[in-house]
Design an enzyme around this catalytic site. Structure first.
Site, PDB file in Angstrom:
ATOM      1  CD  GLU A 252      37.762  34.580  48.987  1.00 37.23           C
ATOM      2  OE1 GLU A 252      38.805  33.966  48.776  1.00 37.23           O
ATOM      3  OE2 GLU A 252      37.399  34.921  50.127  1.00 37.23           O
ATOM      4  CB  CYS A 286      42.439  30.233  43.725  1.00 36.52           C
ATOM      5  SG  CYS A 286      41.219  29.484  44.811  1.00 36.52           S
TER       6      CYS A 286
END
Ligand code: NDP
Length: 522
Positions: A252, A286
């Protein structure tokens, strides 16, 4: 975002963590106050932790799934009961506004535990897969725990991100060993303390503190799966280390979320969405909005409203005040923001508001809006991970889609339009792991949906029933439905049996209609 240990450990007197090879000091980014110290754990300690976790996992995996779920729910209850304690620490160690600490961290963890304990009995139940040809056989998939799952996590959501993976790993019957960021170790230890004090098996969930080397040691300690969340540069090193050991991993990594504002979008809601999606957690998200492509018909009105709303935001120490914008958790992020803003302004962008650190104690950076940006500027192409929203005017949705897709990253993207169907059609053409129409950030708390990126934003997914199954080894058991005294596939190979197969090939896979093929048999 790939600072080396040395770069990260230079103290600046305002709260950078680090300072020693054996101990990490954690400071409050809003005040510089020393909050606590944790040890830097070496390879031997990490290996011992994983060995203890493996032993505990044997007993855990032997429990019926429903009992494992019941214990994970006990952990959830303890977290909910102690929510204020967690929120206080998040406000201190991350400088995170208390609303965000509660809604983006504690509440999401509670929801993940509640959701996955509910769906696990179905999601992890043995699953028959119908065989299209070999109807005399029966295939069943069984999901068995992998063993010890390593979790390496960043500092921006230091409670939610690691516990999401830890909880899913545990429900699936694994043990979990977490290496938190050196920047936010205390919140990980708080999660562990709540686990222990809820009377849950101490060795089953462990935390190993340290710098990057401790994370590297975790990969080398005999784990069966790694879930890594962090920057692209570190992710490449981590994926290579997993590859050398053939450990499956979920990556990720970073994002550069584009926001497409179509000509027909509602200005007020769109402006509010941009301000929230770009400045929540000071942009250290993010999936934060990192570039806005606004149709030229609405660009100026939208920009004006975004700047007005940005100027209304209240910034300050969340541990003592109700604020919208807290501190910058990791001080180097302010240098990164400065660098990209200066590059943009030097190339002709206009600073609409913000653009500098707040003077005084603590690490604060003013929410910043830039206009007149283009792709020659790094602010539009590199991940910033700070409170900076650059605007670019576009002539059409086509241009916006092309620019949005002109990125090496593809985690989240956003499309705002007054026409839901139009928004959906634009969304379907944007290259990203998730695209939200007329909302922002929300899929970070949507456990049903797979979360993750394409391109260099990583691979594999977290959340969703599929990801719960990813925490498991898949075992395929195939058995007979009925006894078959003669098996045509087995020896002996004769001319007759070859001819039979040859005919079968034509009937099953040859051209023409089924009827024609059947006729060829006679
Ligand atoms: P880093 O990649 O710098 O660090 C992530 C974690 O990896 C930290 O715990 C770090 O430890 C550890 N680490 C560093 N080097 C190694 C190594 N060689 N082997 C194993 N582990 C190592 O990311 P940041 O902490 O700076 O987090 C910010 C980044 O995370 C951004 O790029 C952001 O986009 C991304 N992110 C991605 C998300 C997603 O879901 N896709 C969600 C949130 C953030 P230490 O901190 O001690 O160096």
């Amino acid at each position: 975002m790939s600072q080396t240990v040395n770069e990260r450990t230079q103290g600046n007197g305002t709260g950078t963590n680090g300072h020693s090879k054996t101990m990490i000091q954690s400071h409050a980014p809003a005040t510089g106050e020393l909050l606590g110290e944790v040890p830097v754990m070496g390879a031997d300690e990490v290996r011992a932790a994983v060995a203890r976790a493996r032993a505990a996992q044997q007993a855990w995996a032997a429990l019926p799934l429903e009992e494992r779920c019941e214990r994970v729910l006990r952990y959830k209850d303890a977290i909910v009961e102690r929510a204020d304690e967690v929120v206080d620490l998040l406000a201190k160690e991350c400088g995170k506004p208390r609303h965000e600490a509660l809604a983006h961290e504690v509440m999401i963890v509670a929801d993940i535990a509640a959701y996955f304990t509910k769906v696990a009995p179905h999601a992890l139940a043995p699953r028959e897969i119908p065989l299209h040809m070999l109807k005399h056989r029966k295939s069943v998939l069984h999901y068995t725990p992998r063993g010890v799952v390593g979790v390496i996590s960043p500092w921006n959501f230091p409670f939610q991100l690691p516990l999401r993976d830890v909880i899913m790993a545990l429900i699936a019957g694994n043990a979990a060993v977490l290496k938190p960021s050196e920047v936010t170790p205390l919140i990980a230890l708080k999660a562990k303390q709540i686990w222990d004090e809820a009377g849950l098996p101490a060795d089953l969930f462990q935390v190993v503190t340290g710098y990057g080397a401790t994370g590297a040691a975790l990969i080398d300690s005999g784990i069966q799966l790694l879930v890594f969340t962090g920057g692209v540069a570190t992710g490449k090193r981590v994926a290579a280390a997993c590859g050398e050991r053939l450990i499956p991993c979920v990556m990720e990594l970073g994002g550069k979320a584009p926001f497409i504002a179509c000509a027909d979008t509602d200005i007020e809601r769109t402006a509010r969405g941009i301000v929230y999606g770009g400045f929540a957690n000071s942009g250290q998200v993010c999936i934060a909005i990192e570039r806005v492509y606004a149709h030229r018909e609405i660009h100026d009105r939208l920009l004006t409203r975004v700047v007005e709303l940005t100027k209304e935001l209240k910034m300050g120490d969340p541990s003592t005040d109700w604020v919208d914008i807290g501190a910058i958790i990791f001080p180097q992020q302010m240098d990164i923001a400065d660098k990209h803003i200066q590059d943009a302004v030097a190339k002709g962008a206009r600073l609409e508001t913000g653009g500098k650190r707040k003077p005084g104690p603590g690490q604060f950076y003013e929410p910043t809006v830039l206009s007149g940006c283009n792709h020659s500027m790094s602010v539009m192409t590199a991940e910033i991970f700070g409170p900076v929203i650059p605007f670019m005017s576009v002539a059409s949705d086509e241009e916006a889609i092309a620019l949005a897709n002109e990125s090496h990253l593809g985690l989240n993207a956003y499309v705002f339009s007054g026409d839901r169907g139009h928004g959906r059609r634009v969304a379907e053409r944007v290259e990203a792991g998730s695209v939200l129409v007329n909302d922002v950030l929300l899929n970070g708390g949507m456990p049903e949906a797979p979360f993750g990126g394409i391109k260099q934003s990583g691979f594999g997914r977290v959340m969703s029933d599929d990801s719960l199954r990813e925490m498991c080894d898949v075992r395929h058991v195939n058995e007979e439905r009925m006894a078959t005294p003669v098996d045509p596939f087995w020896f002996p190979y004769t001319e007759k049996s070859y001819k039979l197969f040859r005919k079968g090939l034509g009937v099953l896979f040859g051209g023409g209609s089924v009827l024609d093929r059947l006729k060829s048999l006679f």
